[in-house]
Design a protein around this motif. Structure first.
Motif, PDB file in Angstrom:
ATOM      1  N   ILE A 100      -5.298   7.371   4.139  1.00 44.35           N
ATOM      2  CA  ILE A 100      -5.254   8.661   3.445  1.00 44.35           C
ATOM      3  C   ILE A 100      -5.170   9.800   4.449  1.00 44.35           C
ATOM      4  O   ILE A 100      -4.380  10.743   4.301  1.00 44.35           O
ATOM      5  CB  ILE A 100      -6.484   8.816   2.528  1.00 44.35           C
ATOM      6  N   PHE A 160      -6.059   7.204 -11.056  1.00 43.21           N
ATOM      7  CA  PHE A 160      -6.551   6.551  -9.847  1.00 43.21           C
ATOM      8  C   PHE A 160      -7.781   7.285  -9.318  1.00 43.21           C
ATOM      9  O   PHE A 160      -8.014   8.463  -9.646  1.00 43.21           O
ATOM     10  CB  PHE A 160      -5.452   6.518  -8.770  1.00 43.21           C
ATOM     11  N   GLY A 187      -7.861  -1.632  -1.774  1.00 43.69           N
ATOM     12  CA  GLY A 187      -7.025  -0.639  -1.123  1.00 43.69           C
ATOM     13  C   GLY A 187      -7.726   0.704  -1.097  1.00 43.69           C
ATOM     14  O   GLY A 187      -8.852   0.851  -1.584  1.00 43.69           O
ATOM     15  N   PRO A 188      -7.082   1.728  -0.554  1.00 42.91           N
ATOM     16  CA  PRO A 188      -7.696   3.061  -0.505  1.00 42.91           C
ATOM     17  C   PRO A 188      -7.968   3.642  -1.892  1.00 42.91           C
ATOM     18  O   PRO A 188      -8.851   4.464  -2.056  1.00 42.91           O
ATOM     19  CB  PRO A 188      -6.660   3.898   0.245  1.00 42.91           C
ATOM     20  N   TYR A 189      -7.151   3.206  -2.889  1.00 37.81           N
ATOM     21  CA  TYR A 189      -7.310   3.730  -4.243  1.00 37.81           C
ATOM     22  C   TYR A 189      -7.450   2.585  -5.241  1.00 37.81           C
ATOM     23  O   TYR A 189      -6.928   1.492  -5.042  1.00 37.81           O
ATOM     24  CB  TYR A 189      -6.095   4.582  -4.646  1.00 37.81           C
ATOM     25  N   ARG A 227     -10.548   7.086  -5.591  1.00 35.52           N
ATOM     26  CA  ARG A 227     -10.781   6.459  -4.289  1.00 35.52           C
ATOM     27  C   ARG A 227     -11.815   5.344  -4.430  1.00 35.52           C
ATOM     28  O   ARG A 227     -12.745   5.423  -5.239  1.00 35.52           O
ATOM     29  CB  ARG A 227     -11.256   7.488  -3.273  1.00 35.52           C
ATOM     30  N   TYR A 242       0.597  -3.751  -6.133  1.00 34.96           N
ATOM     31  CA  TYR A 242      -0.551  -3.289  -5.332  1.00 34.96           C
ATOM     32  C   TYR A 242      -1.842  -3.957  -5.813  1.00 34.96           C
ATOM     33  O   TYR A 242      -2.612  -4.513  -5.014  1.00 34.96           O
ATOM     34  CB  TYR A 242      -0.634  -1.772  -5.440  1.00 34.96           C
ATOM     35  N   ILE A 251      -6.182   1.949  -8.826  1.00 35.38           N
ATOM     36  CA  ILE A 251      -5.167   2.520  -9.713  1.00 35.38           C
ATOM     37  C   ILE A 251      -5.143   1.717 -11.004  1.00 35.38           C
ATOM     38  O   ILE A 251      -4.992   0.493 -10.991  1.00 35.38           O
ATOM     39  CB  ILE A 251      -3.770   2.493  -9.049  1.00 35.38           C
ATOM     40  N   CYS A 304      -0.191   8.494  -4.326  1.00 36.22           N
ATOM     41  CA  CYS A 304      -1.517   8.954  -4.751  1.00 36.22           C
ATOM     42  C   CYS A 304      -1.995  10.108  -3.872  1.00 36.22           C
ATOM     43  O   CYS A 304      -2.584  11.085  -4.365  1.00 36.22           O
ATOM     44  CB  CYS A 304      -2.519   7.804  -4.709  1.00 36.22           C
ATOM     45  N   CYS A 344       0.120   4.083  -2.342  1.00 36.96           N
ATOM     46  CA  CYS A 344      -1.003   4.976  -2.031  1.00 36.96           C
ATOM     47  C   CYS A 344      -0.518   6.318  -1.504  1.00 36.96           C
ATOM     48  O   CYS A 344      -1.202   7.340  -1.662  1.00 36.96           O
ATOM     49  CB  CYS A 344      -1.944   4.321  -1.021  1.00 36.96           C
ATOM     50  N   TRP A 345       0.659   6.341  -0.854  1.00 39.42           N
ATOM     51  CA  TRP A 345       1.207   7.620  -0.377  1.00 39.42           C
ATOM     52  C   TRP A 345       1.495   8.545  -1.557  1.00 39.42           C
ATOM     53  O   TRP A 345       1.309   9.763  -1.458  1.00 39.42           O
ATOM     54  CB  TRP A 345       2.479   7.371   0.425  1.00 39.42           C
ATOM     55  N   ASP A 395       0.812  -1.216   0.000  1.00 36.66           N
ATOM     56  CA  ASP A 395       0.000   0.000   0.000  1.00 36.66           C
ATOM     57  C   ASP A 395       0.847   1.269   0.000  1.00 36.66           C
ATOM     58  O   ASP A 395       0.303   2.378   0.030  1.00 36.66           O
ATOM     59  CB  ASP A 395      -0.940   0.016   1.211  1.00 36.66           C
TER      60      ASP A 395
END
Length: 757
Positions: A112, A101, A90-92, A103, A79, A94, A18, A15-16, A12
């Motif tokens: 996030i 990407f 995951g949070p996104y 949410r 991911y 992609i 993103c 995601c940072w 993940d």
């Protein structure tokens, strides 16, 4: 080193990136992320990216992995695969192809929220948990990294030891510095008087030297103006002057002035010998001075050897001789004096400064502690004296050294401590400093043809060990596979050296001592061997673009076929690198079906080349490869002169590079396990330094270089071939240029004044 949050883990982490792009940059695409993560000041300091400056700085501190589109696509693939296999989201979400990407939930994911909070503010430094061993209790030292290494007991130490002291990391630079020239002249008179009191020393004649030069400063619209009041140091300034104009005089007087007025100053020199001389002189004139030296065992040994040579040059082979500052280069450890066991196995220079064994961990292993004698021992005199010194001297590469854990509570390197807490940094002989930094940004691996080459290490420490009976490690099938890969790597080295020896002399001399890549060789092939300049220098911009596209298409055609053959010798697996047949066919003006057929034929030729052992048949395979590839390169023209020899070199270089890339992961593992002990790669910028400097504008370009040396034989004009593998590692040359604002993006942290001489 900055503390990475608990959320920074697993697949993940992408995601940072993103969060950075969405929350701080304002886009839902990762397409431009490599540019933002490149460390380029022109991008990070762009007015439009001001809200994202701190977040970009923080994320680069956390990872150097996202500087290429390829690395981002790889992270996205991991991911997506991770969440697909675990049937999670995951949070996104992609998209692997477009890198766009969105949410997955309209309610904000905790990752996030936490990532936004952490990226928005300066990150704390990582605190180390190391403790000093109790000298009153029994201790032990392991003479090796393996769990079965011999352990020597160290008895309780009754001698009084100085308490531990640390650097003040919270000190801030004092801002602009004004050095009155009148004070420098008075200081010169004091120094002359001090010289007169010590007639055994060579006089400095400081007043005479000070009166010999004029100080000129630029004035906008009016040229140079004579300055007779003060030297102003703020931001980045450059000191220019012909040899003998007085730059050294000014630097020496300024160093003494800094020490007298409580300024923290760092004087950087092109060599450690020059730094030692400045340290001796500054100390003579009453300045609290310390020397910053590298702590690596090899660096210590090199410095000690140079000091020994300087002492020996004083006469009598150095017997009963010494030089000022020599005690700052001590290499041996004093702990054997406190051991009750036989210490004959304790090697010279071996010092467990951060690995004293005392007490037990929760897992039942002995706990590693800091040596309690560090505050008193001669081996660590140099880093210990830096705690009190107002003026530091040293070599540029010594700045990329970790501050000993004894001397600080945070995990930090000296260059960042200096940038954070010092008032002024002076780079003397800037051109030589720049050259050293350029070398520091180039990873040079000596492949073969040298006493320190990896080929020799392989023969002696791997194959030689197994041959003489130490083959118990082969029970591990990974070690067996690594050994076979090493053997093949050696074969590709031999093939390349054979090709270099046997190609047309004009070809071998043309490419000697040059960085050779598959793309470079194909470009040379297209341009023609006998051309003194590239075709790109003689054509218009449109033709340049076409030429580059053709080169790229041919390189992709060649590399994907070679890669597929190398990693799939039987043709049973799916190719690991995709051949862009559509794009290449359009670029080369060839039907797609025909190009795919040619690609498959080339791949099969490569497989034959890798499998064939007889010299005649191997040469025939190379001729088949050459005929096929030249027909693609020059469908309507005659190939240039010596094209066959160039393709022969191209084949050997391609597989030597692939062979090297295959063994690198295993080599790191074998070094970590102690199977390989000799260093095989010259030191380059550490990951900690790379986080503060930009990526090389050429990227992580890597290639092969061969060079010649005279052979010791009765054969006339016989030459040996040496092979090296070269890769670019960041752009350390930018450290000197941006040192005055190295931490500017980190919450507006002020930096020291910088003077470049």
């Amino acid at each position: 080193m900055r503390t990475k949050p608990d959320f920074w883990k697993g697949n993940d982490r992408i995601c940072w990136l993103c969060v950075l792009m969405e929350e701080f940059v304002g886009t839902n695409s990762l397409e431009c992320a490599p540019a933002l993560m490149s460390g380029m000041a022109s991008i990070r300091n762009a007015p439009a990216l001001e809200p994202a400056r701190q977040a970009i700085f923080n994320l680069r501190q956390m990872s150097l992995a996202y500087v290429t589109t390829h690395s981002i696509r790889h992270a996205v693939a991991l991911y997506n695969d991770h969440h697909y296999r675990n049937r999670t989201e995951g949070p996104y979400r992609i998209h692997a192809e477009t890198l766009r990407f969105e949410r997955t939930d309209f309610l904000e994911d905790p990752l996030i929220t936490e990532a936004h909070r952490i990226l928005a503010v300066p990150m704390p430094y990582t605190l180390h948990a190391a403790t000093v061993a109790d000298p009153r209790q029994p201790m032990a030292v392991a003479l090796g990294e393996e769990s079965t290494s011999l352990r020597l007991p160290i008895g309780p130490i009754a001698a009084p030891l100085a308490p531990r002291r640390t650097h003040d990391i919270n000190r801030s630079p004092r801002g602009a510095i004004r050095i009155p020239l009148g004070e420098l002249r008075s200081l010169a008179a004091e120094m002359d008087e001090r010289d007169a009191q010590n007639p055994e020393r060579r006089p400095g004649n400081w007043v005479k030297r000070f009166d010999h030069f004029d100080l000129m400063v630029p004035e906008i619209g009016r040229g140079l103006r004579k300055e007779d009041r003060a030297i102003e140091l703020d931001g980045l300034k450059q000191l220019l002057g012909l040899p003998g104009a007085g730059k050294t005089t000014l630097l020496m007087l300024s160093g003494v002035w800094f020490g007298r007025h409580g300024y923290k100053a760092m004087l950087v020199f092109p060599s450690i010998e020059v730094a030692r001389q400045y340290m001796a002189d500054l100390d003579f004139y009453g300045v609290k001075v310390g020397m910053l030296v590298g702590q690596n065992p090899m660096t210590r040994r090199q410095h000690a050897d140079r000091i020994a040579e300087a002492i020996a040059a004083r006469g009598q082979g150095g017997f009963a001789q010494t030089i000022e500052g020599a005690d700052s280069f001590a290499a041996n450890c004093v702990l054997p004096a406190f051991s009750t066991a036989d210490t004959s196995m304790w090697g010279f220079g071996q010092a467990p400064c951060q690995s004293i064994l005392q007490g037990m961990t929760r897992s039942g292993q002995m706990k590693k502690c800091l040596c309690p004698v560090w505050t008193m021992c001669g081996r660590n005199k140099a880093p210990r004296e830096l705690l009190d010194a107002e003026v530091w001297v040293g070599h540029i590469r010594s700045m990329d050294t970790e501050v000993p854990l004894h001397a600080i509570n945070e995990q930090i390197r000296y260059f960042e401590l200096i940038a954070r807490t010092f008032d002024v940094v002076i780079f003397d002989e800037a051109d030589m400093v720049q050259s050293t930094l350029d070398e520091y940004g180039t990873a040079l691996l000596k492949i073969s043809g040298d006493e320190e080459s990896i080929h020799r290490v392989i023969q002696e420490q791997i194959h030689g060990r197994f041959a003489r009976g130490e083959n118990y490690r082969l029970f591990d099938r990974d070690v067996e596979r690594y050994s076979r890969d090493l053997a093949e790597f050696g074969n590709h080295n031999t093939s390349l050296m054979t090709a270099v020896h046997n190609v047309e002399p004009r070809v071998k001399n043309r490419y000697a001592d040059q960085l050779l890549t598959t793309s470079r060789m194909i470009t040379e092939l297209l341009d023609g061997f006998e051309r003194k300049s590239s075709k790109r220098d003689e054509v218009d911009e449109r033709e340049v673009v076409i030429g580059f596209s053709k080169n790229k298409a041919l390189t992709d055609f060649w590399e994907t076929a070679a890669y597929t053959a190398f990693y799939d010798r039987t043709g049973a697996d799916v190719p690991k690198r995709e051949f862009k047949a559509d794009l290449c066919a359009r670029t080369l003006s060839i039907q797609k079906a025909e190009l795919i057929q040619r690609w498959q034929e080339l791949t099969q030729h490569f497989r034959r080349y890798l499998a064939e052992n007889l010299t005649q048949r191997r040469d025939e395979v190379v001729k088949d490869i050459t005929k096929l590839f030249l027909a693609i390169c020059f469908p309507n023209n005659q190939p240039p002169l010596f094209s066959e020899d160039v393709v022969w070199l191209l084949v050997c270089i391609t597989f030597m590079i692939l062979g090297y890339q295959l063994i690198i992961p295993g080599t790191r593992t074998m070094v970590a396990e102690g199977l390989i002990r000799d260093p095989v790669v010259e030191a380059t910028a550490t990951p900690e330094l790379r986080r503060y400097i930009p990526e090389n504008i050429l990227g992580s370009l890597s290639g092969v270089k061969y060079s010649f040396s005279q052979a010791r034989t009765t054969l006339g004009n016989a030459r040996n071939v040496g092979l090296s593998y070269i890769a670019f590692v960041g752009a350390p040359r930018m450290l000197m240029h941006r040192f005055h604002r190295l931490l500017e993006a980190d919450g507006g942290q002020p930096g020291p004044a910088v003077l470049v001489s």
